[in-house]
Design a protein around this motif. Structure first.
Motif, PDB file in Angstrom:
ATOM      1  N   ASP A  84       0.837  -1.203   0.000  1.00  0.00           N
ATOM      2  CA  ASP A  84       0.000   0.000   0.000  1.00  0.00           C
ATOM      3  C   ASP A  84       0.874   1.256   0.000  1.00  0.00           C
ATOM      4  O   ASP A  84       0.540   2.258  -0.643  1.00  0.00           O
ATOM      5  CB  ASP A  84      -0.927   0.009   1.212  1.00  0.00           C
ATOM      6  N   GLU A  99       1.124   4.350  -2.780  1.00  0.00           N
ATOM      7  CA  GLU A  99       1.019   5.752  -2.384  1.00  0.00           C
ATOM      8  C   GLU A  99       2.207   6.554  -2.910  1.00  0.00           C
ATOM      9  O   GLU A  99       2.053   7.668  -3.418  1.00  0.00           O
ATOM     10  CB  GLU A  99       0.941   5.844  -0.857  1.00  0.00           C
ATOM     11  N   LYS A 141       1.837   7.266  -6.527  1.00  0.00           N
ATOM     12  CA  LYS A 141       0.886   8.365  -6.732  1.00  0.00           C
ATOM     13  C   LYS A 141       1.581   9.701  -6.521  1.00  0.00           C
ATOM     14  O   LYS A 141       1.419  10.637  -7.334  1.00  0.00           O
ATOM     15  CB  LYS A 141      -0.291   8.210  -5.773  1.00  0.00           C
ATOM     16  N   TRP A 142       2.374   9.829  -5.457  1.00  0.00           N
ATOM     17  CA  TRP A 142       3.105  11.076  -5.219  1.00  0.00           C
ATOM     18  C   TRP A 142       4.049  11.377  -6.374  1.00  0.00           C
ATOM     19  O   TRP A 142       4.145  12.513  -6.827  1.00  0.00           O
ATOM     20  CB  TRP A 142       3.920  10.986  -3.925  1.00  0.00           C
ATOM     21  N   LYS A 168       7.940   7.951   5.672  1.00  0.00           N
ATOM     22  CA  LYS A 168       6.669   7.490   6.236  1.00  0.00           C
ATOM     23  C   LYS A 168       6.843   6.144   6.942  1.00  0.00           C
ATOM     24  O   LYS A 168       6.354   5.955   8.068  1.00  0.00           O
ATOM     25  CB  LYS A 168       5.618   7.375   5.135  1.00  0.00           C
TER      26      LYS A 168
END
Length: 390
Positions: free
Chosen positions: A5, A9, A12-13, A111
């Protein structure tokens, strides 16, 4: 958080950053996005405006080493010719060097590390502006990067066409060349092209100088040293029937050793002085500007990258002490201030033609995002050392 996941993400960034490229020291929206995400990850501190548009995120977890991880954020002044779904929305500006990928992967590592904290020490996530010729690294240093954030070591990654996707390469010593630029002005005496004997033709002297400069590498530098002297522009005159007053040359010099860099500059001045003393009637001036130094890895830290890469992707996908590139990189300034290493992450897809960096069709290969994020995370986990001085 599942790692798959996270990679979705990060991808996408990456595409969002690619769609909205910004040039050197204009990375305002990119920096704002980076800072907002770092705060969302609940880092200990996030600092903006370092070196104008740079961002540093700070993540602490107990006692241990203090290390810096760097990603560059700027794009190039180029029109994107590819037709990907996330094509640049800013005409004349595109991420043709993969800095969108670098930024997104380091955000992904931040993250993950902020959530799990599988390390002891402090990690500084450095998001640097203006790598493409504007020395953003030096700007951050001048703005107190290493005084404000006490790093024991610093590391940088660059995606690399020419290596298979997911492969990693690192060198002990030089991995990227220095780059300097020069401007040469040749002043003669203008006249009618039908009466050349009444003038002093600067084009003749400039043409001779172009050829003479090539002998610096071929005859004045040892064959065992590496240097490139390239004349890249030649301008003179505006009319077919006028011998002009002035000609100008510009170009660049690239070297893999500091001493070679010094010697080439000395020889260029020697050649210019030779033209002036030959009494040909022309006046030649040289403006020589120092650019990025050699990107020279520290051996201990190159070994750290090498060992971490072997553990992550397997020895068969790790390349050690390849031929350096004659391109240049301003991460070199950081390596002059702190020990560390710079390494390449391969991006070539199987059975597809290689698209080089700085090409209008270049697009970062999202298939290597997972390798990049995992590498940063595993490097942080590996570096458990005595307490730093902060």
């Amino acid at each position: 958080m599942q790692f798959n996941d996270l990679i979705l993400e990060v991808t996408k960034w990456r595409k969002e950053i690619h769609q909205h490229p910004e040039l050197a020291f204009e990375e305002h929206k990119t920096s704002q996005k980076v800072a907002a995400l770092l705060r969302e990850f609940q880092l200990d501190d996030v600092f903006e405006g370092i070196g104008e548009t740079g961002v540093v995120g700070v993540l602490k977890n107990g006692k241990g080493p203090c290390i810096g991880l760097r990603a560059d954020m700027d794009a190039l002044p180029m029109k994107e010719l590819g037709e990907c779904s996330h094509k640049s929305q800013h005409d004349g500006c595109m991420h043709a060097c993969g800095h969108d990928g670098h930024t997104a992967m380091l955000l992904g590592a931040a993250k993950y590390l902020a959530q799990y904290k599988p390390f002891n020490g402090t990690v500084y996530f450095i998001f640097q502006p203006a790598e493409e010729g504007a020395a953003g690294a030096q700007k951050m240093i001048d703005d107190g990067l290493f005084e404000r954030f006490n790093m024991d070591a610093v590391y940088g990654l660059h995606n690399w066409p020419g290596l298979p996707a997911g492969n990693i390469a690192v060198n002990e010593g030089a991995i990227m060349a220095s780059v300097d630029t020069f401007e040469i002005t040749i002043e003669g005496k203008g006249c009618h092209a039908a009466m050349p004997h009444l003038g002093i033709d600067p084009i003749i002297s400039a043409s001779e100088l172009v050829l003479d400069l090539q002998t610096i590498v071929s005859r004045r530098i040892s064959p065992l040293e590496s240097a490139v002297v390239s004349v890249t522009t030649f301008h003179s005159g505006d009319a077919f029937n006028v011998i002009p007053e002035v000609a100008s040359l510009t170009g660049c010099v690239r070297c893999l050793a500091p001493e070679t860099r010094v010697r080439v500059e000395e020889l260029m001045h020697e050649y210019i002085n030779g033209v002036n003393s030959a009494n040909k009637g022309v006046k030649v001036t040289l403006v020589y500007r120092k650019g990025y130094p050699v990107t020279e890895n520290h051996k201990e830290h190159a070994q750290i990258i090498y060992q971490n890469a072997k553990s992550l992707v397997g020895e068969e996908k790790v390349h050690f002490n390849l031929d350096p590139s004659m391109a240049s990189e301003d991460f070199s300034f950081m390596l002059q201030e702190r020990p560390g290493a710079y390494f390449w992450l391969g991006v070539d897809k199987k059975d597809e033609d290689v698209v080089s960096l700085h090409n209008p069709y270049y697009d970062f290969n999202d298939d290597v995002i997972e390798t990049g994020v995992r590498f940063w995370c595993s490097l942080v986990e590996r570096l458990v050392a005595p307490t730093c001085g902060s």
